[in-house]
Design a protein around this motif. Structure first.
Motif, mmCIF file in Angstrom:
data_model
loop_
_atom_site.group_PDB
_atom_site.id
_atom_site.type_symbol
_atom_site.label_atom_id
_atom_site.label_comp_id
_atom_site.label_asym_id
_atom_site.label_seq_id
_atom_site.Cartn_x
_atom_site.Cartn_y
_atom_site.Cartn_z
ATOM 1 N N MET A 312 0.810 -1.206 0.000
ATOM 2 C CA MET A 312 0.000 0.000 0.000
ATOM 3 C C MET A 312 0.853 1.270 0.000
ATOM 4 S SD MET A 312 -3.079 -1.014 -0.214
ATOM 5 C CE MET A 312 -4.039 0.434 0.235
ATOM 6 N N THR A 313 2.097 1.163 0.420
ATOM 7 C CA THR A 313 2.966 2.344 0.472
ATOM 8 C C THR A 313 4.097 2.279 -0.547
ATOM 9 O OG1 THR A 313 4.352 1.325 2.202
ATOM 10 C CG2 THR A 313 2.489 2.676 2.927
ATOM 11 N N SER A 314 4.383 1.092 -1.073
ATOM 12 C CA SER A 314 5.482 0.948 -2.033
ATOM 13 C C SER A 314 4.968 1.055 -3.464
ATOM 14 C CB SER A 314 6.186 -0.394 -1.825
ATOM 15 O OG SER A 314 5.298 -1.457 -2.115
ATOM 16 N N HIS A 315 5.896 1.202 -4.371
ATOM 17 C CA HIS A 315 5.585 1.229 -5.799
ATOM 18 C C HIS A 315 5.905 -0.143 -6.391
ATOM 19 C CE1 HIS A 315 5.015 5.544 -5.735
ATOM 20 N NE2 HIS A 315 6.172 5.672 -5.089
ATOM 21 N N PRO A 316 5.363 -0.430 -7.576
ATOM 22 C CA PRO A 316 5.733 -1.699 -8.223
ATOM 23 C C PRO A 316 7.248 -1.793 -8.408
ATOM 24 C CG PRO A 316 3.877 -0.695 -9.361
ATOM 25 C CD PRO A 316 4.374 0.321 -8.369
ATOM 26 N N LEU A 317 7.748 -2.988 -8.256
ATOM 27 C CA LEU A 317 9.179 -3.210 -8.439
ATOM 28 C C LEU A 317 9.596 -2.883 -9.869
ATOM 29 C CD1 LEU A 317 11.829 -4.349 -7.245
ATOM 30 C CD2 LEU A 317 11.055 -6.617 -7.984
ATOM 31 N N TRP A 318 8.821 -3.397 -10.844
ATOM 32 C CA TRP A 318 9.054 -3.114 -12.257
ATOM 33 C C TRP A 318 7.715 -2.913 -12.951
ATOM 34 C CZ3 TRP A 318 11.656 -8.258 -11.481
ATOM 35 C CH2 TRP A 318 12.972 -8.103 -11.012
ATOM 36 N N VAL A 319 7.761 -2.210 -14.063
ATOM 37 C CA VAL A 319 6.613 -2.078 -14.959
ATOM 38 C C VAL A 319 7.037 -2.629 -16.309
ATOM 39 C CG1 VAL A 319 4.952 -0.528 -16.042
ATOM 40 C CG2 VAL A 319 5.808 -0.023 -13.738
ATOM 41 N N LEU A 320 6.353 -3.662 -16.776
ATOM 42 C CA LEU A 320 6.673 -4.281 -18.064
ATOM 43 C C LEU A 320 5.748 -3.699 -19.126
ATOM 44 C CD1 LEU A 320 7.091 -8.015 -16.929
ATOM 45 C CD2 LEU A 320 8.775 -6.155 -16.891
ATOM 46 N N SER A 321 6.295 -2.805 -19.935
ATOM 47 C CA SER A 321 5.529 -2.136 -20.983
ATOM 48 C C SER A 321 5.984 -2.654 -22.334
ATOM 49 C CB SER A 321 5.730 -0.619 -20.907
ATOM 50 O OG SER A 321 5.352 -0.121 -19.642
ATOM 51 N N GLY A 322 5.052 -3.148 -23.112
ATOM 52 C CA GLY A 322 5.440 -3.671 -24.419
ATOM 53 C C GLY A 322 4.251 -3.996 -25.292
ATOM 54 N N HIS A 323 3.047 -3.979 -24.707
ATOM 55 C CA HIS A 323 1.842 -4.274 -25.473
ATOM 56 C C HIS A 323 1.105 -2.990 -25.844
ATOM 57 C CE1 HIS A 323 1.870 -8.659 -25.298
ATOM 58 N NE2 HIS A 323 2.200 -8.589 -24.011
ATOM 59 N N ASP A 324 0.313 -3.090 -26.899
ATOM 60 C CA ASP A 324 -0.445 -1.936 -27.387
ATOM 61 C C ASP A 324 -1.925 -2.036 -27.049
ATOM 62 O OD1 ASP A 324 1.862 -0.864 -28.544
ATOM 63 O OD2 ASP A 324 1.572 -2.039 -30.377
ATOM 64 N N ASN A 325 -2.273 -3.002 -26.233
ATOM 65 C CA ASN A 325 -3.665 -3.140 -25.811
ATOM 66 C C ASN A 325 -3.683 -3.873 -24.473
ATOM 67 O OD1 ASN A 325 -6.532 -3.232 -25.809
ATOM 68 N ND2 ASN A 325 -6.564 -3.473 -28.040
ATOM 69 N N ARG A 326 -4.850 -4.168 -23.994
ATOM 70 C CA ARG A 326 -5.038 -4.800 -22.691
ATOM 71 C C ARG A 326 -4.231 -6.092 -22.552
ATOM 72 N NH1 ARG A 326 -10.390 -8.107 -20.905
ATOM 73 N NH2 ARG A 326 -10.466 -7.532 -18.708
ATOM 74 N N VAL A 327 -3.521 -6.242 -21.419
ATOM 75 C CA VAL A 327 -2.852 -7.504 -21.109
ATOM 76 C C VAL A 327 -3.899 -8.441 -20.527
ATOM 77 C CG1 VAL A 327 -1.053 -8.628 -19.758
ATOM 78 C CG2 VAL A 327 -0.639 -6.361 -20.716
ATOM 79 N N SER A 328 -4.291 -9.422 -21.297
ATOM 80 C CA SER A 328 -5.415 -10.281 -20.912
ATOM 81 C C SER A 328 -4.991 -11.517 -20.139
ATOM 82 C CB SER A 328 -6.184 -10.722 -22.163
ATOM 83 O OG SER A 328 -5.299 -11.325 -23.093
ATOM 84 N N CYS A 329 -3.718 -11.913 -20.236
ATOM 85 C CA CYS A 329 -3.270 -13.137 -19.569
ATOM 86 C C CYS A 329 -1.759 -13.091 -19.384
ATOM 87 C CB CYS A 329 -3.661 -14.372 -20.388
ATOM 88 S SG CYS A 329 -3.101 -14.323 -22.112
ATOM 89 N N LEU A 330 -1.292 -13.798 -18.380
ATOM 90 C CA LEU A 330 0.148 -13.975 -18.197
ATOM 91 C C LEU A 330 0.388 -15.247 -17.397
ATOM 92 C CD1 LEU A 330 0.893 -13.196 -15.024
ATOM 93 C CD2 LEU A 330 0.887 -10.882 -15.896
ATOM 94 N N GLY A 331 1.614 -15.757 -17.480
ATOM 95 C CA GLY A 331 1.961 -16.961 -16.736
ATOM 96 C C GLY A 331 3.465 -17.131 -16.663
ATOM 97 N N VAL A 332 3.931 -17.684 -15.555
ATOM 98 C CA VAL A 332 5.345 -18.002 -15.364
ATOM 99 C C VAL A 332 5.539 -19.482 -15.673
ATOM 100 C CG1 VAL A 332 7.226 -18.108 -13.689
ATOM 101 C CG2 VAL A 332 5.601 -16.215 -13.621
ATOM 102 N N CYS A 333 6.586 -19.829 -16.409
ATOM 103 C CA CYS A 333 6.828 -21.232 -16.744
ATOM 104 C C CYS A 333 7.191 -22.006 -15.479
ATOM 105 C CB CYS A 333 7.924 -21.362 -17.798
ATOM 106 S SG CYS A 333 9.571 -20.966 -17.210
ATOM 107 N N PRO A 334 6.944 -23.316 -15.435
ATOM 108 C CA PRO A 334 7.188 -24.103 -14.209
ATOM 109 C C PRO A 334 8.596 -24.017 -13.661
ATOM 110 C CG PRO A 334 5.831 -25.358 -15.735
ATOM 111 C CD PRO A 334 6.242 -24.110 -16.460
ATOM 112 N N THR A 335 9.607 -23.837 -14.515
ATOM 113 C CA THR A 335 10.975 -23.721 -14.019
ATOM 114 C C THR A 335 11.290 -22.315 -13.510
ATOM 115 O OG1 THR A 335 11.783 -23.187 -16.238
ATOM 116 C CG2 THR A 335 11.822 -25.516 -15.564
ATOM 117 N N GLY A 336 10.394 -21.366 -13.768
ATOM 118 C CA GLY A 336 10.600 -20.000 -13.315
ATOM 119 C C GLY A 336 11.545 -19.186 -14.163
ATOM 120 N N GLU A 337 11.915 -19.677 -15.333
ATOM 121 C CA GLU A 337 12.932 -19.008 -16.147
ATOM 122 C C GLU A 337 12.379 -17.847 -16.961
ATOM 123 O OE1 GLU A 337 15.907 -22.785 -16.998
ATOM 124 O OE2 GLU A 337 14.218 -22.419 -18.343
#
Length: 352
Positions: A312-337
């Protein structure tokens, strides 16, 4: 009565004492007087760099609505409203399958994690369609699971023979794929059930997020009522993901917040919100260690939150900007890479 009052006062005093001990321990570990954003960001930023775009997966001609990694961490499946389900090799950008769907109004997809032979999808057709991807050419579903009275919002494989689906009819169903029939129904939500996640440590339990602003913990061995109900959001819960150790989970909501819940203490541990972010959250997932919570937002960005900082008091660690429309989904691969994001701009992007 006096004895009870004395015991209650003693218990309250003990609780306050324990709270102070916890705060002192936090200060000792962090080396600061309080948990501040600068300290958290500098500490984590000194260990790892911000993820960058490493691959761009081009092939869809409509909005990408869902994606899910395979158990081998290399392949992934994506679903788009161009009426295609595509299996990608995220390393070399090759498409191993492009599966035509009976309905283009697809909303979810899933990859079976053990044998990596099955994918599933569903949407406004109210069906969960299962495809076997070991064949050279895939054109038909091996089975279609019909039982919901509303759109299919999410599906996740429990194993190669079981799958869980959630729907706009406020219900979750556990299916037997081989017999093509419903095994159990879970019906305690009062709004559309938007997301489901299976416990990575115990496949007998799973959690769901709903438009009734609650998340519920279920046990397949006791389907009558949820084991726990978690409140705290002010609007629809669109996304839910288990913490890697299975003892907690994260949620993303239309109230512009992500929350981290602990199953052991039955409460919210951290809430992630920024006054500059006013849009809803579509998807969430954790890094393999659980240190970072990734969230996709309607403002075309993905935000990365350090779960050890006060959200509530901190800012996001990073902002990943690269899409030109709504980010509808995301996922981390099982190995975390790597992390993959999908967007209404028709693209999927792999970050590492």
């Amino acid at each position: 009565m006096n004895n009870f009052a004395v015991k209650i006062d003693a218990a309250k005093a003990k609780i306050e004492e324990l709270k102070q001990q916890v705060l002192l321990e936090k200060k000792r570990i962090s080396g600061k007087d309080e948990i501040g954003v600068s300290g958290c960001d500098v500490e984590l930023g000194s260990m790892i760099s911000q993820p960058k775009i490493r691959r761009i997966l081009k092939g869809h001609f409509g909005k990408v609505y869902a994606m899910h990694f395979c158990g081998n961490s290399r392949d992934l499946v994506s679903a788009s409203q161009d009426g295609k389900l595509i299996i990608w090799n995220s390393h070399n950008l090759m498409k191993s399958h492009s599966i035509p769907l009976r309905s283009s109004w697809v909303m979810t997809c899933a990859f079976e994690q053990r044998r990596n032979e099955l994918v599933a999808c569903g949407g406004l057709d109210n069906l969960c369609s299962i495809y076997k991807v070991t064949e050279a050419q895939v054109t038909r579903a091996i089975c279609e699971l019909a039982g919901h009275d509303g759109y299919l919002s999410c599906c996740r494989f429990v194993d190669e023979s079981l799958i869980i689906t959630t729907s706009g009819d406020s219900m979750c169903i556990l299916w037997d794929i081989e017999r093509n029939e419903s095994i159990m129904q879970f019906t305690d939500h009062t709004g559309d059930v938007m997301s489901v996640a299976v416990n990575p440590q115990s496949q007998k339990t799973f959690i769901t997020g709903s438009c009734d602003s609650t998340a519920k913990l279920w046990d397949c061995r006791a389907p009558g009522h949820p084991m726990m109900t978690f409140t705290g959001h002010d609007s629809d819960i669109n996304a839910i993901a288990y913490f890697p150790d299975g003892r907690g989970f994260g949620t993303g909501s239309d109230d512009s917040t992500c929350q981290l819940f602990d199953l052991r203490c039955w409460m919210c541990l951290n809430k992630f919100k920024s006054e500059k972010i006013l849009c809803g959250i579509t998807s969430v997932d954790f890094s393999r260690s659980g240190r970072i919570l990734f969230a996709g937002y309607d403002d075309f960005n993905s935000y990365c939150w350090d779960v050890t900082c006060d959200g509530m008091t901190s800012h996001p660690l990073w902002v990943l900007s690269g899409h030109d429309n709504r980010v509808s989904c995301l996922g981390v691969c099982p190995t975390g890479e790597c992390l993959c994001t999908g967007s209404w701009d028709t693209l999927l992007k792999v970050w590492a």
